[in-house]
Write a protein that holds these residues in place. Structure first.
Motif, short mmCIF file in Angstrom:
data_model
loop_
_atom_site.label_atom_id
_atom_site.label_comp_id
_atom_site.label_asym_id
_atom_site.label_seq_id
_atom_site.Cartn_x
_atom_site.Cartn_y
_atom_site.Cartn_z
N ASN A 36 -6.42 20.29 -4.23
CA ASN A 36 -7.03 19.78 -5.70
C ASN A 36 -6.12 19.84 -6.52
N LEU A 37 -5.71 18.17 -7.39
CA LEU A 37 -4.51 18.33 -8.26
C LEU A 37 -5.25 18.04 -9.45
N LYS A 38 -4.29 18.98 -10.48
CA LYS A 38 -4.63 18.11 -12.03
C LYS A 38 -3.62 17.29 -12.44
N THR A 39 -4.97 15.73 -12.49
CA THR A 39 -4.76 14.44 -13.04
C THR A 39 -3.89 14.25 -13.79
N PRO A 40 -2.78 13.64 -14.77
CA PRO A 40 -3.10 12.94 -15.66
C PRO A 40 -3.51 11.78 -16.24
N ASP A 41 -3.79 11.29 -17.74
CA ASP A 41 -4.43 10.35 -18.16
C ASP A 41 -3.48 9.10 -17.43
N PHE A 42 -4.14 8.33 -16.32
CA PHE A 42 -2.97 7.34 -15.74
C PHE A 42 -3.52 6.04 -16.33
N VAL A 43 -4.34 6.28 -17.81
CA VAL A 43 -4.21 5.19 -19.29
C VAL A 43 -3.22 4.99 -19.73
N ARG A 44 -2.80 6.63 -20.31
CA ARG A 44 -1.57 6.69 -21.10
C ARG A 44 -0.55 6.83 -20.82
N ILE A 87 0.72 -5.98 -10.46
CA ILE A 87 -1.18 -5.13 -10.18
C ILE A 87 -0.91 -4.11 -9.81
N VAL A 88 -1.04 -2.69 -10.68
CA VAL A 88 -1.26 -1.31 -9.94
C VAL A 88 -2.32 -0.93 -9.90
N ILE A 89 -3.46 -0.61 -8.37
CA ILE A 89 -4.64 -0.10 -8.28
C ILE A 89 -4.54 1.04 -8.19
N VAL A 90 -4.56 2.58 -9.56
CA VAL A 90 -4.14 3.85 -9.07
C VAL A 90 -6.25 4.24 -8.11
N TRP A 91 -6.41 5.00 -7.17
CA TRP A 91 -7.25 4.88 -6.57
C TRP A 91 -7.38 6.84 -6.68
N ASN A 92 -7.89 7.26 -7.36
CA ASN A 92 -8.46 8.43 -8.24
C ASN A 92 -9.01 9.69 -7.62
N ASN A 93 -8.52 10.45 -6.66
CA ASN A 93 -9.97 11.18 -6.20
C ASN A 93 -9.50 12.53 -6.62
N GLU A 94 -8.45 13.21 -7.59
CA GLU A 94 -8.24 14.25 -8.17
C GLU A 94 -7.22 15.18 -6.28
N GLY A 95 -6.52 14.34 -6.03
CA GLY A 95 -6.06 15.31 -5.14
C GLY A 95 -5.86 14.84 -3.96
N TYR A 96 -5.02 15.30 -2.79
CA TYR A 96 -4.55 14.80 -1.36
C TYR A 96 -6.58 13.53 -1.01
N GLY A 97 -7.25 13.45 -1.29
CA GLY A 97 -8.38 13.68 -0.51
C GLY A 97 -8.28 13.07 1.07
N CYS A 152 0.61 -1.03 -0.30
CA CYS A 152 -0.13 -0.47 0.16
C CYS A 152 0.81 1.61 0.40
N ASP A 153 0.11 2.28 -0.62
CA ASP A 153 0.89 3.73 -0.42
C ASP A 153 -0.35 3.96 -0.02
N SER A 154 0.32 5.31 1.13
CA SER A 154 -0.65 6.37 1.50
C SER A 154 -1.76 6.64 0.54
N CYS A 155 -3.26 5.63 1.24
CA CYS A 155 -4.10 6.24 0.21
C CYS A 155 -5.35 6.05 0.81
N CYS A 175 -0.33 -3.52 -5.99
CA CYS A 175 -0.68 -1.79 -5.67
C CYS A 175 -1.35 -1.63 -5.40
N LEU A 176 -1.98 -0.30 -4.51
CA LEU A 176 -3.09 0.30 -3.79
C LEU A 176 -2.71 2.14 -3.30
N ALA A 177 -2.33 2.57 -4.80
CA ALA A 177 -1.88 3.82 -4.51
C ALA A 177 -3.36 4.95 -4.70
N GLY A 178 -3.32 6.02 -4.51
CA GLY A 178 -3.88 7.00 -4.95
C GLY A 178 -3.03 8.01 -5.55
N ASP A 179 -3.82 8.60 -6.07
CA ASP A 179 -3.39 9.67 -7.70
C ASP A 179 -2.43 10.69 -7.21
#
Length: 543
Positions: A484-492, A457-467, A381-384, A432-436
């Motif tokens: 509140n963060l601008k997040t990239p296109d994680f897939v691309r 396997i990386v699972i990115v939980w995207n809440n567009e910031g430090y939730g 885990c990451d801190s998320c 891996c469990l990680a926040g954006d």
């Protein structure tokens, strides 16, 4: 005759080191001269912090020390956060670095990578930091480091070698290296602890990270006493969380703490009762009964909560001794008759846990991970927020299979640590469990994963910031600045590194992607948006 650098590499192999994480630099190239002559593999991360976290993940997965090799100055400073994380969570990590020439140390002459005192910097977050001033010190300082790893409360060690010593020659007669074993318990303390536990009508056991290698002994004790057992986050899986007497890692919750408060004897093994284990609710347990503590570190035995019976010992040896003592006729005769009451108490205590509002969404994802992946899957885990719920909800059946940067609470840990864990356990599925936010701290290590064929396997939980911080600001009426963060296109982004990337549209597709990821020989990145329509109707959190 042998050079200092060659001696060091040969001794590392003798101590069982099979993997080193590092980025070569002009100050460290001598370490690489004879590396091909050994069975040690070298993994090149994209940042030295990644090297430290990879070594940490390797160490947590195996119990063996993880090793990183760093250049003078920026290599060491880049990895210092990883050293601090390892120090906070008692992870055996060996950091070997170069340092400027002996006659340049502390002179402020503007030398390449120079610091006023590199050793002083790392000494603040290591068990010890040592500057080698003579090549003959190498065997002794390595023996000291591995004694820390094998005999006491583990933690990181830093050894720095001046660059003018790396090619210095010395006479050395190879010897078998010796490791130091952990101490066993005082028999009188064991006898007293066994008597208290045998006569207790409501005992309870709490297992921390110091007990992770004592699962067999802990399970035997739990079944002998027919009592509830719970763990800290670092101790997850020490007793199979599907065991009928297991409360899981539920220490922060009100009704579980009520069981602790009503217990007349509490046995706590390898835990410091840290604030970080209680952050989910902020509640601190009370101990109204007799407290028995087992720990490998003397000071830890008397921190936070004073015990009636302190036992300085390796956890496995102490629990084995208690089991043997309880098997004696005089203790067997006073053990209460086994009933279903503990199982009923566990069901009642876990029926209404105080989950956070978003926990229902997290639980949907965690349930799919649990269903689609083998029980032996290693979760890093990451801190998320997804991981915060998982720490107390996900059912771990084995120790060293749930890793979380609990003590220091750093961001960016998850991905590189997952790579280290996968290298340590190539046969296991590693997730891996990680926040954006935290993911972007070390996302460059996807390149390492692709280079080395590390299929995590990386699972990115995207809440567009430090939730988590944003929610705390909202709850306390503070403007949400900087969260509140601008997040990239994680897939691309994943695809640009050569990984498989996806963002499932529904739970069925999520399950299918996780299952398919197991069959790939390259990393898979799965983005899950917190506000995805298929998560918004998750309902109320469940137990």
């Amino acid at each position: 005759m042998i050079t200092c650098s060659t001696l060091l590499i040969q001794l590392l192999e003798k101590y069982g080191v099979d993997t080193i994480f590092g980025i070569p630099g002009v100050h460290t190239i001598e370490f690489y001269r004879d590396l091909p002559e050994t069975n040690i593999r070298h993994i090149t991360p994209r940042h030295e912090q990644g090297a430290g976290f990879m070594a940490d993940g390797y160490a947590r997965a195996t119990g063996k020390p993880g090793v990183c090799l760093l250049i003078t100055g920026p290599g060491v400073t880049n990895a210092t956060t990883a050293l601090a994380e390892a120090y906070s969570d008692s992870v055996p990590l060996l950091c070997i670095s170069s340092v400027n020439q002996i006659n340049e140390l502390g002179m402020g002459g503007g030398r390449l990578h120079e610091l006023p005192s590199q050793r002083n910097l790392t000494s603040a977050c290591t068990v010890f930091s040592h500057t080698v001033l003579d090549p003959g010190e190498i065997p002794h300082v390595l023996a000291r480091a591995f004694a820390v790893f094998s005999s006491g409360r583990p933690g990181p060690v830093h050894i720095e070698i001046p660059i003018n010593l790396l090619t210095a020659e010395l006479e050395f007669i190879p010897k078998e290296v010796q490791t130091v074993t952990r101490p066993g318990p005082d028999p009188q303390r064991i006898e007293k602890a066994a008597q208290l536990l045998a006569s207790a009508s409501k005992p309870i056991i709490i297992l921390g990270g110091g007990a992770v290698d004592a699962g067999v002994e802990a399970t035997q004790l739990v079944e002998t006493l027919n009592c509830p057992v719970l763990t800290t986050i670092a101790g997850k899986g020490t007793v199979d969380e599907s065991h009928p007497l297991s409360l899981g890692a539920t220490l922060p919750f009100r009704d579980v703490q009520a069981l602790i408060e009503n217990a007349n004897v509490v046995l706590a093994v390898g835990t410091e009762f840290a604030e970080t284990d209680l952050l989910y609710t902020g509640r601190t347990p009370k101990f109204n009964g007799q407290l028995i503590r087992i720990d490998i570190e003397a000071e830890q035995l008397v921190r936070n909560f004073a015990p009636a019976v302190p036992i300085l010992s390796d956890a496995r040896m102490a629990l084995r001794a208690i089991n043997l003592e309880l098997a004696r006729d005089e203790n067997q005769s006073v053990l209460p008759a086994k009933t279903e009451q503990p199982i009923e108490d566990i069901a009642s205590a876990t029926a209404n846990l105080e989950w956070h509002p978003l926990a229902a969404q997290h639980q949907l994802v965690l349930d799919i991970i649990h269903r689609e992946l083998p029980n032996e899957t290693v979760i890093v885990c990451d801190s998320c927020q997804l991981a915060y719920t998982g720490c107390h909800y996900f059912p771990s059946q084995f120790s060293r299979h749930w890793m979380f940067p609990l003590g220091y609470g750093t961001l960016g840990y998850g991905l590189p640590a997952a790579l280290g864990a996968k290298l340590a356990k190539p046969e296991a599925a590693v997730v891996c469990l990680a926040g954006d936010g935290g993911y972007l701290f070390t996302v460059q290590e996807l390149a390492t994963a692709v280079d080395e064929g590390i299929a995590v396997i990386v699972i990115v939980w995207n809440n567009e910031g430090y939730g988590e911080i944003r929610d705390a600001m909202v709850a306390t009426g503070i403007p949400t600045i900087g969260v509140n963060l601008k997040t990239p296109d994680f897939v691309r982004m994943a695809e640009s590194f050569g990984c498989h990337g996806c963002a499932p549209d529904n739970l069925e597709d999520l399950a299918a992607e996780i299952g398919a990821a197991l069959k790939r020989d390259l990393p898979t990145v799965i983005e899950i948006h917190e506000n995805a329509p298929y998560l918004l109707n998750a309902g109320q959190p469940h137990e």
